[in-house]
Structures are given as structure tokens and as C-alpha cells.
Design a protein around this motif. Sequence first.
Motif, short mmCIF file in Angstrom:
data_model
loop_
_atom_site.label_atom_id
_atom_site.label_comp_id
_atom_site.label_asym_id
_atom_site.label_seq_id
_atom_site.Cartn_x
_atom_site.Cartn_y
_atom_site.Cartn_z
N SER B 5 32.83 64.39 16.10
CA SER B 5 31.91 63.35 16.60
C SER B 5 32.35 61.96 16.15
O SER B 5 32.12 60.98 16.87
CB SER B 5 30.46 63.64 16.21
OG SER B 5 30.38 64.01 14.88
N ILE B 6 32.99 61.87 14.99
CA ILE B 6 33.55 60.57 14.59
C ILE B 6 34.62 60.15 15.59
O ILE B 6 34.66 59.01 16.06
CB ILE B 6 34.15 60.66 13.17
CG1 ILE B 6 33.02 60.82 12.15
CG2 ILE B 6 34.96 59.40 12.85
CD1 ILE B 6 33.49 60.98 10.73
N LEU B 7 35.48 61.14 15.96
CA LEU B 7 36.52 60.83 16.94
C LEU B 7 35.91 60.40 18.26
O LEU B 7 36.40 59.47 18.91
CB LEU B 7 37.40 62.06 17.17
CG LEU B 7 38.46 62.34 16.12
CD1 LEU B 7 39.27 63.55 16.51
CD2 LEU B 7 39.37 61.14 15.93
N GLN B 8 34.83 61.05 18.63
CA GLN B 8 34.20 60.70 19.91
C GLN B 8 33.64 59.29 19.89
O GLN B 8 33.72 58.57 20.88
CB GLN B 8 33.10 61.71 20.24
CG GLN B 8 33.66 62.99 20.84
CD GLN B 8 32.64 64.11 20.86
OE1 GLN B 8 31.56 63.99 20.28
NE2 GLN B 8 32.99 65.20 21.54
N ILE B 9 33.09 58.90 18.75
CA ILE B 9 32.58 57.52 18.65
C ILE B 9 33.72 56.53 18.78
O ILE B 9 33.64 55.54 19.51
CB ILE B 9 31.82 57.32 17.33
CG1 ILE B 9 30.51 58.10 17.36
CG2 ILE B 9 31.52 55.84 17.09
CD1 ILE B 9 29.70 57.99 16.10
N PHE B 10 34.83 56.83 18.09
CA PHE B 10 35.97 55.92 18.19
C PHE B 10 36.55 55.89 19.60
O PHE B 10 36.97 54.85 20.10
CB PHE B 10 37.05 56.31 17.17
CG PHE B 10 36.79 55.71 15.81
CD1 PHE B 10 37.19 54.41 15.53
CD2 PHE B 10 36.12 56.43 14.84
CE1 PHE B 10 36.92 53.84 14.31
CE2 PHE B 10 35.85 55.86 13.60
CZ PHE B 10 36.25 54.57 13.33
N ASP B 11 36.55 57.06 20.23
CA ASP B 11 37.03 57.15 21.61
C ASP B 11 36.19 56.26 22.52
O ASP B 11 36.71 55.49 23.33
CB ASP B 11 36.94 58.62 22.06
CG ASP B 11 37.35 58.78 23.50
OD1 ASP B 11 38.52 58.50 23.82
OD2 ASP B 11 36.49 59.19 24.31
N SER B 12 34.89 56.33 22.33
CA SER B 12 34.01 55.51 23.15
C SER B 12 34.16 54.04 22.78
O SER B 12 34.07 53.15 23.63
CB SER B 12 32.58 56.03 22.98
OG SER B 12 31.67 55.03 22.89
N ALA B 13 34.46 53.78 21.51
CA ALA B 13 34.69 52.39 21.08
C ALA B 13 35.89 51.80 21.81
O ALA B 13 35.87 50.65 22.24
CB ALA B 13 34.90 52.33 19.58
N VAL B 14 36.95 52.61 21.95
CA VAL B 14 38.15 52.12 22.63
C VAL B 14 37.83 51.78 24.08
O VAL B 14 38.23 50.72 24.59
CB VAL B 14 39.28 53.17 22.56
CG1 VAL B 14 40.43 52.79 23.47
CG2 VAL B 14 39.76 53.32 21.14
N ARG B 15 37.08 52.67 24.75
CA ARG B 15 36.71 52.39 26.13
C ARG B 15 35.91 51.10 26.24
O ARG B 15 36.13 50.28 27.12
CB ARG B 15 35.81 53.51 26.67
CG ARG B 15 36.49 54.74 27.06
CD ARG B 15 35.43 55.80 27.36
NE ARG B 15 35.83 57.08 26.81
CZ ARG B 15 36.67 57.89 27.41
NH1 ARG B 15 37.17 57.56 28.57
NH2 ARG B 15 37.04 59.02 26.86
N LEU B 16 34.93 50.95 25.36
CA LEU B 16 34.05 49.78 25.45
C LEU B 16 34.76 48.50 25.01
O LEU B 16 34.39 47.41 25.44
CB LEU B 16 32.80 50.01 24.58
CG LEU B 16 31.87 51.11 25.10
CD1 LEU B 16 30.86 51.51 24.05
CD2 LEU B 16 31.17 50.65 26.36
#
Lengths: 377, 321
Positions: B5-16
Amino acid sequence: MEKMPKWADVALIPLINLAIAFALSALVIWAIGEDPWKAVKMMVSGALGSTYGWGYTLYYATNFLFTGLAVAVAFQASLFNIGGEGQAVLGGLGVALVCLFIPFPHWSVALVFALAGGALFGALWALIPAWLQARRGSHIVITTIMFNFIAASLLNYILVNLLRPAGSMDPASGPFPETTNLPTFHDMLAPLGIAFSKSAPVNISLIIGLVLAVAVYFLLWRTRLGYEIRAFGKSQDASTYAGISVTRITIVAMMISGAIAGMMSINNTMGESERLILNSVEGAGFIGIAVALMGRNHPFGVALAALLFGFLYQGGGELALWTKIPRELITVIQALVILFTGALDNMVRDPLERAFIRRAKRRKQRRQEQPEQGAAG
Amino acid sequence: MDYISILQIFDSAVRLATPLLLACLAGLFSERAGIFDIGLEGKILVSAMFAASVATFTGSVWLGMLAGLMGSLVFSAMHGLASITFRGNQLISGVALNFLASGITVLIAEAWFGLGGRTPGLSGAERFLPIELPFVESFSGVPVLGPLYKELISGHTLLVYVALLMVPVSWFVLYRTRFGLRLRAVGENPAAVDTAGISVVRLRYASMVIAGILCGLAGVYLSTGLGAGFGKEMSAGRGYIALAALIFAKWRPWYALGATMLFGLLEAVANRYQNIDLGGFIVPVQFMQALPYILTVIILAGFVGKAIPPRAGGQPYVKER
């Protein structure tokens, strides 16, 4: 003569700018497949054809009068206050707190306190960017933009978590007590035997706004402080040399500006919705920029421009109701007015100025030639 | 909170962060050349609308991208006209263009589609789709790095990688080419550049073109990569956050990457958790939303290092006569 006559500067150029902006807006209406002439007729009848229409036109004009004056005062000091929106949001909070938590016997007392509350909150919201500009050199345009966003979040938090009545889903405060409700034009004109639409929201705030416009005129052109503000706006170096404190004028001018923007909320929050809602300012703070530019930062011009935008706003609302032209047309017109009166001013000014100077030169030449001719004849 | 889930947050951070990064670099080029650009927001919006509309009409995201870039470039040209040719107030011009974008996008989208200012939803070839990088499956067994590669690095759309690539490219152009040197000089001391026989006007217009393209990409990504279609006011203040990031980054490309990633992360966290509970003290979601703006004000105030803008920023250049 090396300059244009004054009337060209204060009237002709703004009118040409406005004409260009309107012509382009008509082009936009035509391009999306509607008839511009019909649209204009509908706007006029919707905004000015009835006391109901006038009631809304003047209500919007009141908002823009306040925000336009706010932007104009800051402009006079060469400060571009984009934060009128946020200051009006906070002003609304000030007005709401006064109305909700102080029991008033009569609306007139409530109005005085609400004005003070709105002005105080608006001024404080302008104080921080002003102080940052004066002492830390942070650009006022950027900080006031940031403060608009912060104000929106802050109000959202306060409404949702603190002011919202229990059990309500709506992010809004409870209704204000009845003794704080301001008299509308219907109430004010009925004793005089004039019938005015009962549902139109225009209220006594308009009178307050007009008084404020006169007060701003006196402040700027008849007081020492006003002189200092204008001198500071013309040349910062010269005014510093004359002993005017940069910090003081920046902070004072911005706080006056913020206070005026904050006072706008007596119209929309206390006068119209009679409770504090989330998006009560509806971009009036930004329209103030167009109004101030259009009105050449003079209270009289601002009042005229506010009326014009009040008309556009109400007329545009009618258009959205009866045609396929969306309400956003107003935003386009507003943008074009800001663009042509503000940023592209030189496009009209330079050629016009040259034309005037050329004409003046020619006239001078002719006057010099005439006596010689007389001597020869 | 587990690793995935940490990775997913970072992944979404990159998109945003991607639209922020592109817009921030656009502002970087513009402001380095001495032109304030409050109008990033408007350019993003216009580009997003045209990209989604043309993608709907033609079924091709590439044509959509072209249209988005054109829209953004037209706005850039207007800003250039006002602030370079007619020496107007750059801030007022930017404000006007933002309003123009906010109104005209709805007007056009409504006239074309009649959906209340939206475009129809995009799908398939009308969008930029995620790209699966090679060896994702074969790496997936590797502990720690495998999921990192799969979740965070792979699986973004083309424009995300383009945006990231733009950071070293911008750095190279600005600091290692003659054009970049002149561009930076024109933002500090245009008179000196003029004396050297180089056209200030041409350089500043060049910066407008670059800013138009980068901002255009941000808008294209917003409506065809991150989202699937255009919606009213979909830029949602991203242009202003990019402006904030630009100050945060002190007008430098690599710092811009850091600043936009930070703001992207803030947005990702705010999206995922409504209210954050810090052991009894609850951080409200509104605070998270306002945080980029608050941080910018603090940076601007000079409490955390001083942000010094290009010296000639905001002033029209008048040639000596």
C-alpha cells in the motif's frame, strides 16, 4: 501638447477596449451557433426589464462594487490584490460569527457590528500577505492567490466541523436570527408607495456600498493617507525619499482593501442567504479585478463598471435559463474585459496617442503658417 | 500499513505529480525568460478540453494531443502578445487568460457535445494507456525490488515517462546550451542580452512556445491519461500548485521534480485517507488539501531558505531609443 486629452484617457480608451471585448464575445456567441443580437435583447429584458431583473442586477452590482473598490484601493498603491475572493470568504465568516453569536435587538445594530466583523476578518486575511510583501519580499500576487485556496479550505473545515447544525448534511451554518435580516428594496420602497419585486435580493447593502465608494474617494484624494497611497503607487522610490514608509503603506493599503472585500459579505451572506454557505462569494472577488480595471481604479468608474457587470451577470443567468448558452459566457466576457482593458491596453492606447499627438502638431503648424499668409495678402 | 500500500500511494503520487511537473517546467522556462506566467492553469484547461474533444471526434489520442498542444500554444501566443509585444501587465494577462480558459472550455464543450460542459468518456485508442515495462513478470518474484518495479516504475502512461524525461532535458537545455544561457540572461538582464545583439523579443517568444508545449502536455495528460475525458474546471487549481512548486523549487529543474513529487504525494495521501489520525490528534482532510499552498507561503516568506526569482521577471523590456 505631448499627451492625449484627459477625456480620451478616462473615457475613450476604456470604451474602445470594452467595445472590442464585446465584439469578440458576440463572435463567440455566433460561433457556438446562437444569435448574438437576440442574446443581447434577452439579456437586457432579463436584467433590466422588470423590478425583479433590476433587483438581481443591483444585488450582483453591490457585490462587485465592494470587491471592485477593494481591488482599486490596492491598485492605487501599485499592489495587485488577487486575494479579494479569499478576503470576502473570511469576511463572510466574520459576518456570520457576529450574526450567529450576538443577540441583536434590531437589524441596524446588527449591520454595524456585521460590517465591523466582516471588515476585521477581511483585513486580517490581507494582513499576512501584506506583511510578507513588505518585510520578506514575497510577491503579493502569489501569496494572495495561495491565501484564496487556504481560505476556501479553512471555511470548508469550519463549516463542516464547527458551524454546521447537528444532523445537517449541508456544509452551511444554521440560519441567522431574524433580527439580523436586512431590509430589501421591497421593504424599503413599499412605504413610499413604490412596488418593487419581493423576491429580488437587492438590499440596503447597496446604499452602504455607495457610501463606501464616496468614502474611498475622500480617502484617496482628500486625505494625507490617500496621498501617500497614490504617491507610493506612482513611484516607490520617490515616496520613500519623501519619508513615506514602505512597510506602513503596503500594510495599510492592503488592510483597507481586505476590509472592503470582507464587508461585501453583508450583501451576500447577511442580506441574501441569511446563513453562511460554502461558495457564497461565487467569484465576485475575481470580478472585482475586471471592475477595478474597467473603472480605472476610481470609485466613480468602479461604480459604473460594477453596474455593468451586475447587468452582465444577471443577463447571463437569464441566457443560461432560456437558451443553450451556458452561464460561463459571463466568465468569457469578464476575461476579455480584463484582457483588453488590463493587459492589452497599449494595443489601443499607443496608436491613439500617436494620432492625437500628430493632430495636435498639425494644428500648431497651421497656426504658425496663418499669420504669414496674412502678411503676404 | 504494508509495503504494497505504500507503493500504491507512491504510484498514485507519481501520476498526480505528472501534470504538476509538466506545468512547473513550463513556468520554469517562461519565468526564467522574465515572463511571469499565472496562466498555467488556463493553458492546462484549454489543452485538456481540446485533447479530449478531438480524441472523441477522431478516435485517436495522437490527434487529440496535437489539438491540445495547439490550444495551449494559442493561449501562450496571446500571453506573449500582451506581455512582450504590447508590454502589458503580465499578471493581469495571466489572470485574464485563466478566466478565458475557464469560460471558453465549457462553452465549446457544451456546443460540441451538449453534456453540460463535459466531453464523452474516452476509451481504448482515444486515451494514453499504461505501458507495461519489459520483464515485469520475471522480476515479480524478487523481494522488495520486484513489487517496486511492478507497482511504482512500470505501468504508467507514456506522458508520465515523457514528463520525467523532461527534467534532465530542461536542465541540459537551460544550463548546457547557448540558447539556455541566453534564455536565463534575458530573465536577469535583458538590456545586456540586447546589447550583445541578441533579440530579447525572439528569446521571450521562444520561451512562450516551450511553455505552451509543456503546459499543453500537462493538459493532454490530465484528460487522456490520468482521466478519461474532459470535465468542467478539471485542472482544479493544478496550475497554481505548479506555480507554487516552481517557487518551492527556486526556479530549477531538478528541484522542480522534487517539489512536484512532494505535492503529488500530499494529494495522493489526502485522496486515500480522509482524516489522518496522529495518535489522538486528527489532521483534517482540508488541511492536507491546503498544505501545498501553506508550504508555498512559508517558502515565500523565506523562513526555509530564500526563493529569489529571476531579476527581470514581470517587467516588459523597452528598448532604449
